[in-house]
Design an enzyme around this catalytic site. Structure first.
Site, PDB file in Angstrom:
ATOM      1  N   PRO A  14       0.356 -16.074   0.749  1.00  0.00           N
ATOM      2  CG  PRO A  14      -0.701 -15.242  -1.141  1.00  0.00           C
ATOM      3  CD  PRO A  14      -0.333 -16.508  -0.441  1.00  0.00           C
ATOM      4  CE1 TYR A  17      -3.414  -7.103   5.043  1.00  0.00           C
ATOM      5  CE2 TYR A  17      -3.519  -9.369   4.271  1.00  0.00           C
ATOM      6  CZ  TYR A  17      -2.796  -8.219   4.517  1.00  0.00           C
ATOM      7  OH  TYR A  17      -1.451  -8.191   4.235  1.00  0.00           O
ATOM      8  CE  LYS A  20       5.283 -11.551   8.240  1.00  0.00           C
ATOM      9  NZ  LYS A  20       5.896 -10.238   8.466  1.00  0.00           N
ATOM     10  CG  HIS A  77       1.095   1.383   4.114  1.00  0.00           C
ATOM     11  ND1 HIS A  77       0.074   0.645   3.560  1.00  0.00           N
ATOM     12  CD2 HIS A  77       1.343   2.383   3.235  1.00  0.00           C
ATOM     13  CE1 HIS A  77      -0.294   1.190   2.411  1.00  0.00           C
ATOM     14  NE2 HIS A  77       0.474   2.245   2.186  1.00  0.00           N
ATOM     15  CE1 TYR A 116       1.391  -5.741   7.230  1.00  0.00           C
ATOM     16  CE2 TYR A 116       0.194  -7.816   7.052  1.00  0.00           C
ATOM     17  CZ  TYR A 116       0.585  -6.613   6.505  1.00  0.00           C
ATOM     18  OH  TYR A 116       0.197  -6.273   5.223  1.00  0.00           O
TER      19      TYR A 116
HETATM   20  C1  PHB Z   1       0.268  -7.280  -2.531  1.00  0.00           C
HETATM   21  O1  PHB Z   1       0.246  -6.021  -2.533  1.00  0.00           O
HETATM   22  O2  PHB Z   1       0.459  -7.947  -3.579  1.00  0.00           O
HETATM   23  C2  PHB Z   1       0.055  -8.009  -1.232  1.00  0.00           C
HETATM   24  C3  PHB Z   1      -0.033  -7.279  -0.058  1.00  0.00           C
HETATM   25  C4  PHB Z   1      -0.222  -7.946   1.147  1.00  0.00           C
HETATM   26  C5  PHB Z   1      -0.333  -9.332   1.152  1.00  0.00           C
HETATM   27  C6  PHB Z   1      -0.246 -10.065  -0.036  1.00  0.00           C
HETATM   28  C7  PHB Z   1      -0.052  -9.400  -1.241  1.00  0.00           C
HETATM   29  O3  PHB Z   1      -0.549  -9.987   2.333  1.00  0.00           O
END
Ligand code: PHB
Ligand code: APR
Length: 390
Positions: A293, A201, A297, A72, A385
């Site tokens: 999460p 997000y 990280k 990505h 990130y």
């Molecule tokens: C996930 O795909 O489980 C996931 C992706 C990004 C995050 C947290 C969880 O920041």
């Protein structure tokens, strides 16, 4: 029984350390209290930094990740009804992340370890590290009613937040730092195509939401829920309605619903234990630190801990130098705290806090408004990130 390194825990940290040690001829044994099946049943995050990808390649377990993983170049933040793309590739001079589930990482590492014949004991009960403040540490455990002892040079506590290693350190020798957030993430997995080709997000007045994925046909979604919420109170229908209510309308229309094959609520906390070394016991991964999460990280910090610990142990055995293991805790914590800061910032910027108040809402709005108007702010977000340098 004797080995050079006893690793407590067969999660990503323990398995990755075990593979790297085995590859360079350093004998090690992994002691895991759960069964293989239970370890593999855990659903965790799925965004790998390039450093983590490189470590999996170095360990010789990267093939399926490169075949099935999804590179990505960016992700979106949805806010005020609009989506803003964070162009990671441009902002970081060509870096990207790999979307590949932690369960798959764990499975690839487990399969490789089985191929090498390195020793792992699953369903090892009452694992205990001993005498790690001296020169002759050992670990005991019970299996099938028999107590076993393994003498070793070093113990790697890779046994996660609830493990025995950190709790075996005298309270006077360890400092704990913690922040518990007043909400959790209700997550589901469904065999449906993702809402978009990258992650979304969402900051919304109803609360945070995240659209993620495991493949082009398996999606992972989350919505923020209050602490104490019960997963049984959430039917699939209620989940899909809440998720779509928190997305811009065009994105909500892209959500394909379907039956959940996994549904659970995870609490959010920031946590760090200092130091990460106690004589001949080293803490690595979730045993030493936890991040919310939001910044993806957790697994990536486990990988950088293992980078520093493996390099130090290899230097000890190959060059008879203790410089690397002496520097381990300081090096690991320097990176841990920067990831803690980033994960805390992402969590504070994207979630609805019950005690936020009107001023807090205005500050959050200004934070995002500034972010999307500032190349410097976008670059800060992007470089954190994709992962800061090791
Ligand atoms: C996930 O795909 O489980 C996931 C992706 C990004 C995050 C947290 C969880 O920041
Ligand atoms: N004895 C032996 N094994 C133990 C003990 C114990 N007393 N306590 C815990 N374990 C095992 C757990 O069963 C688990 O398999 O240690 C392992 C720790 O693995 P993780 O919790 O996955 O931690 P880590 O390897 O550091 O990986 C961090 O995993 O939980 C996610 O979000 C986290 O992505 C991060 C990653």
């Amino acid at each position: 029984m004797r080995t050079q390194v006893v690793i407590i825990g067969s999660g990503p940290a323990g398995l990755l350390l075990g593979q790297l040690l085995t590859n360079c001829g350093i004998d090690n044994i992994i002691l895991e209290r759960a069964s293989r099946e239970h370890v593999l049943s855990r659903i965790r995050a799925g965004v790998l930094e390039e450093g983590t990808v490189g470590m999996l390649d170095e360990a010789g377990v990267g093939a399926r990740m490169h075949r099935e993983g999804l590179p990505h170049d960016g992700f979106d933040i949805a806010f005020d009804g609009r989506r803003h793309r964070i162009d990671l590739h441009r902002l970081t001079g060509g870096k990207r992340v790999m979307v590949y589930g932690q369960t798959e990482v764990t499975q690839d590492l487990m399969e490789k370890r089985a191929q090498t014949g390195a020793r792992s004991v699953y369903q090892a009960e009452n694992v205990k590290p001993h005498d790690f403040d001296g020169e002759s540490p050992f670990v005991t455990y019970e299996k099938d009613g028999t107590t076993h002892r393994i003498d070793c040079d070093f113990i790697a506590g890779c046994d996660g937040f609830h493990g025995v290693s950190r709790k075996s350190v005298p309270e006077s020798s360890i400092d704990l730092y913690e922040r518990i957030y007043p909400f959790g993430w209700l997550g589901i997995i469904a065999e449906v195509p993702p809402a978009g080709h990258e992650l979304i997000y969402a900051n919304h007045p109803r609360g945070f939401a995240l659209c993620s994925m495991r493949s082009t046909h398996r999606s992972r979604y989350y919505v923020q829920v209050p602490t104490g919420e019960k997963v049984d109170d959430w039917t699939d229908e209620r989940f899909w309605d809440e998720l779509r209510a928190r997305l811009p309308s065009a994105s909500a229309e892209q959500v394909t619903t379907g039956p959940s094959i996994e549904k659970s609520i995870a609490p959010l906390r920031s946590f760090v234990a200092e130091p990460m070394r106690f004589g001949r016991l080293f803490l690595a991964g979730d045993a030493a630190h936890i991040v919310p999460p939001t910044g993806a990280k957790g697994l990536n910090l486990a990988a950088s801990d293992i980078r520093y610990l493996f390099d130090g142990l290899r230097e000890y055995y190959e060059e008879k130098s203790a410089a690397g293991i002496d520097a381990y805790s300081g090096r690991a914590l320097a990176r841990v705290w920067k990831a803690e800061r980033f994960s805390w910032w992402m969590t504070n910027t994207l979630h609805k806090f019950p005690d936020q108040g009107a001023f807090g809402q205005k500050i959050q709005h200004a934070e995002l408004d500034y972010l999307f108007q500032s190349e410097a702010a976008l670059t800060m977000l992007a470089e954190n990130y994709v992962g800061l340098p090791y």
